[in-house]
Enzyme design. Structure first.
Site, short mmCIF file in Angstrom:
data_model
loop_
_atom_site.label_atom_id
_atom_site.label_comp_id
_atom_site.label_asym_id
_atom_site.label_seq_id
_atom_site.Cartn_x
_atom_site.Cartn_y
_atom_site.Cartn_z
N CYS A 1 14.98 -86.93 99.55
CA CYS A 1 14.63 -88.16 100.51
C CYS A 1 15.90 -88.75 100.92
O CYS A 1 15.99 -89.34 102.24
CB CYS A 1 13.60 -89.18 99.79
SG CYS A 1 14.81 -89.86 98.30
N LYS B 1 0.28 -92.00 88.28
CA LYS B 1 -0.50 -90.71 88.96
C LYS B 1 0.51 -89.60 89.48
O LYS B 1 1.17 -89.94 90.35
CB LYS B 1 -1.36 -91.06 89.95
CG LYS B 1 -2.59 -90.27 90.30
CD LYS B 1 -2.24 -88.97 90.91
CE LYS B 1 -1.76 -88.83 92.38
NZ LYS B 1 -1.24 -87.57 92.94
N GLU C 1 11.36 -86.68 109.60
CA GLU C 1 11.83 -86.15 108.43
C GLU C 1 11.28 -84.73 108.20
O GLU C 1 9.89 -84.36 108.27
CB GLU C 1 11.43 -87.06 107.38
CG GLU C 1 11.72 -86.43 106.06
CD GLU C 1 11.38 -87.41 104.59
OE1 GLU C 1 9.96 -87.55 104.70
OE2 GLU C 1 12.13 -87.62 103.82
N GLU D 1 9.15 -96.70 98.26
CA GLU D 1 10.31 -95.64 98.41
C GLU D 1 9.97 -94.61 99.10
O GLU D 1 9.19 -93.83 98.73
CB GLU D 1 11.06 -95.50 97.13
CG GLU D 1 11.66 -96.40 96.44
CD GLU D 1 12.72 -96.26 95.19
OE1 GLU D 1 12.61 -94.78 94.95
OE2 GLU D 1 12.74 -97.16 94.47
P1 NAD Z 1 2.93 -87.84 99.88
O1 NAD Z 1 2.95 -89.08 100.33
O2 NAD Z 1 2.01 -86.63 100.33
O3 NAD Z 1 2.43 -87.70 98.28
C1 NAD Z 1 3.10 -88.74 97.05
C2 NAD Z 1 2.18 -89.09 96.25
O4 NAD Z 1 1.14 -89.88 96.77
C3 NAD Z 1 1.47 -88.12 95.37
O5 NAD Z 1 1.17 -88.02 94.06
C4 NAD Z 1 0.12 -87.87 96.24
O6 NAD Z 1 -0.76 -87.40 95.34
C5 NAD Z 1 -0.20 -89.39 96.30
N1 NAD Z 1 -1.04 -89.63 97.58
C6 NAD Z 1 -1.49 -88.92 98.69
N2 NAD Z 1 -2.28 -89.59 99.17
C7 NAD Z 1 -2.74 -90.53 98.45
C8 NAD Z 1 -3.64 -91.58 98.92
N3 NAD Z 1 -4.42 -91.62 99.77
N4 NAD Z 1 -3.77 -92.80 97.91
C9 NAD Z 1 -3.04 -92.64 96.87
N5 NAD Z 1 -2.20 -91.75 96.41
C10 NAD Z 1 -1.69 -90.70 97.43
O7 NAD Z 1 4.42 -87.40 99.83
P2 NAD Z 1 4.92 -85.97 99.12
O8 NAD Z 1 5.08 -84.96 100.03
O9 NAD Z 1 4.66 -85.51 97.59
O10 NAD Z 1 6.43 -86.25 98.89
C11 NAD Z 1 7.59 -86.26 99.70
C12 NAD Z 1 7.87 -87.46 100.61
O11 NAD Z 1 8.43 -88.40 99.24
C13 NAD Z 1 8.77 -87.49 101.47
O12 NAD Z 1 8.61 -88.23 102.53
C14 NAD Z 1 10.23 -88.20 100.75
O13 NAD Z 1 11.18 -88.78 101.56
C15 NAD Z 1 9.58 -89.17 99.90
N6 NAD Z 1 10.45 -89.64 98.62
C16 NAD Z 1 11.02 -90.83 98.97
C17 NAD Z 1 12.11 -91.14 97.83
C18 NAD Z 1 12.77 -92.41 97.91
O14 NAD Z 1 13.16 -92.55 96.70
N7 NAD Z 1 12.98 -93.07 99.13
C19 NAD Z 1 12.20 -90.32 96.86
C20 NAD Z 1 11.50 -88.87 96.57
C21 NAD Z 1 10.68 -88.53 97.81
#
Ligand code: NAD
Length: 496
Positions: free
Chosen positions: A290, A182, A388, A257
């Protein structure tokens, strides 16, 4: 048919899902916009539990044959996927840059070649290194094997969409699993190109499936699906909490992650040029990284000189259109995210932080361009120090000695990474042991081999991936114990 194709930067992108080796459309769609100018790029199929069910069923149906395929054959197909990615680096770079606003120069030379490596490395590993020598225990032979787990659900964010997706898809497929991805709704396009590439490489139908959609619409039913065997999530802490609840009844192993608020610890004995460069590097991808070390902790003795030099260098960052090779940083991914970052900075200033650089939108560029921002004097317990931001915002705090530096660095609910700058090797050894982080960089940043463990402590995640750690997660590890007795034939006699 034609209405399902969006042409982005001259590249045709199918806006539908990829399920069981076929394109599938949904009745409802969502708009995908570009950070560069907020233009609508495409109208994307919005998946729901219907498409998720179909994708999981397709993956389940494809699993027995894919799992049973000799590893050399599986790996050969995955190497062809890597070649397909390499052949389309330019297309992938152009589409990703338009979609998520990250730099074309990084996509061309760093990110997309690494996307190919995510397949090639794990394909090679599965074929050549996965396994364990048999053990001889009290006359019994014990054999450890890595059996594929089944159907793997993968949910990814927008800041490095194809890189983060393939970092999970590569090992999951190499281990013999089938995948349902997804992609992020704010940058969904390259996932569709990946489906094309997998198909052209001869990946059997159903082995890789992709359902577009929002978190609530497509993500939620995928995480709650009773027929998935692993759930790999990269994203924010609040979403991770929601997902954990959804997956709990099905007892699905999770790999997380998540976010970070990593420190950059600069000792007075450090090479100051290096330290300044490492600090300014944190503005990469407009801080939407991140691993970014956004909490700068600098030793008091050099704080004034160091901070002045960081501000001076950060002023030279060229912000603009990411399609221009000369651009250093670009825009934030969406209006929602832009408003979020703006809110963080406004509240920090209201709470007493001093703005050393930036502090708001880039007035020359408008749109979603947020200026590189450096804040000092924020209270240790304030939101800007603890949470963050995921934007181009650095804070500067000072420490007096090593013990205080370690205490401040570790004073966070996150533990993804830490960067340490020092000229003293003994200090580097000592402090790196004490830092509470999944990755510690000493006098460097962002360098990492695919074979190394990657993941975070605390709220930054659960588990480690990379090398054998990826296979630990994507397989069922089995120990088979063979007795010396009970055999129909006598091996010794046969050999004679
Ligand atoms: P997010 O949690 O809003 O979304 C991530 C994904 O989850 C998207 O595909 C979204 O559609 C999906 N999602 C949202 N709600 C959901 C639900 N209820 N059920 C299932 N899926 C759902 O995060 P974002 O804003 O897209 O990304 C930024 C975040 O990602 C930051 O916190 C960043 O630090 C983190 N990140 C971590 C790493 C790592 O390797 N540790 C790498 C990149 C980004």
């Amino acid at each position: 048919m034609a209405q399902h194709i969006a042409v982005v930067e001259g590249v045709s992108v199918d806006t539908r899902h990829w399920i069981g080796g076929e394109r599938v459309a949904s009745q409802s769609t969502f708009d995908d916009t570009s950070p560069i100018d907020e233009a609508v790029l495409a109208s994307i199929s919005a998946g729901s539990s219907v498409e998720v069910d179909a994708a999981v069923s397709a993956a389940r149906a494809a699993f027995p044959a894919w799992a049973a395929m000799p590893v050399a054959e599986r790996s050969a197909i995955l190497r062809r996927v890597a070649e397909g990615i390499e052949a389309r680096v330019e297309d992938l770079a152009r589409v990703e840059t338009r979609d998520n606003g990250a730099l074309i120069r990084s996509h061309r030379r760093g990110v997309m070649p690494r996307v190919a490596m995510n397949f090639r490395y794990f394909a090679d590993y599965a074929e050549q290194e996965l396994g364990h020598p048999d053990m001889e225990v009290r006359g019994h032979r014990e054999r450890v094997s890595y059996d594929p787990a089944g159907v793997v659900a993968i949910i990814t964010p927008w800041n490095a969409p194809l890189m983060l997706a393939t970092w999970r898809i590569g090992p999951a497929l190499a281990a013999g699993n089938c995948v349902v991805l997804k992609p992020p709704e704010w940058a969904p396009l390259t996932a569709s190109l990946l489906a094309d590439i997998c198909h052209e490489a001869g990946l059997p139908a159903g082995v890789f499936n992709m359902v577009q959609g929002t978190g609530a619409g497509a993500g939620a039913p995928l995480t709650a699906h009773p027929d998935i065997n692993r759930l790999s999530f990269t994203g924010s802490v609040p979403t991770a909490g929601v997902i954990a609840k959804a997956a709990a009844p099905n007892i699905v192993p999770l790999s997380y992650e998540l976010g970070g608020k990593s420190p950059l610890v600069v000792f007075a004995d450090s090479d100051l040029d290096l330290a300044v460069n490492l600090a300014v590097e944190q503005f990469d991808n407009a801080g939407q990284v991140c691993l970014g070390a956004f909490r700068i902790l600098v030793q008091e003795d050099i704080a004034d000189e160091f901070t002045a030099r960081v501000v001076e260098k950060a002023r030279t960052i060229k912000q603009g259109d990411p399609r221009d090779e000369a651009t250093d940083i670009s825009a934030l991914v969406s209006r929602t995210h832009f408003d979020k970052v703006t809110g963080f900075v406004e509240r920090a200033v209201a709470d007493g932080a001093e703005v050393l650089l930036g502090g708001g939108p880039n007035e020359d560029l408008g749109g979603l361009y947020f200026s590189p921002t450096i804040l000092a004097g924020a209270k240790p317990e304030s939101e800007i120090i603890c949470e963050e931001v995921f934007g181009p915002v650095l804070t500067v705090q000072t420490f007096t000695d090593e013990a205080e530096a370690v205490a401040m660095a570790n004073d966070s609910r996150f533990g993804l990474a830490a960067t340490l700058v020092t000229g003293d090797r003994e200090r580097a050894e000592r402090v790196s042991h004490l830092l509470d982080a999944g990755t510690v960089w000493v006098n460097c940043f962002f360098v990492r081999d695919l074979g190394a463990p990657f993941g975070g402590n605390g709220k930054s995640g659960i588990g480690r991936e990379g090398g054998i750690w990826s296979f630990d997660f994507y397989t069922n590890i089995k120990n088979s114990v063979f007795s010396p007795v009970g055999w129909n034939t006598n091996d010794a006699a046969e050999e004679a």
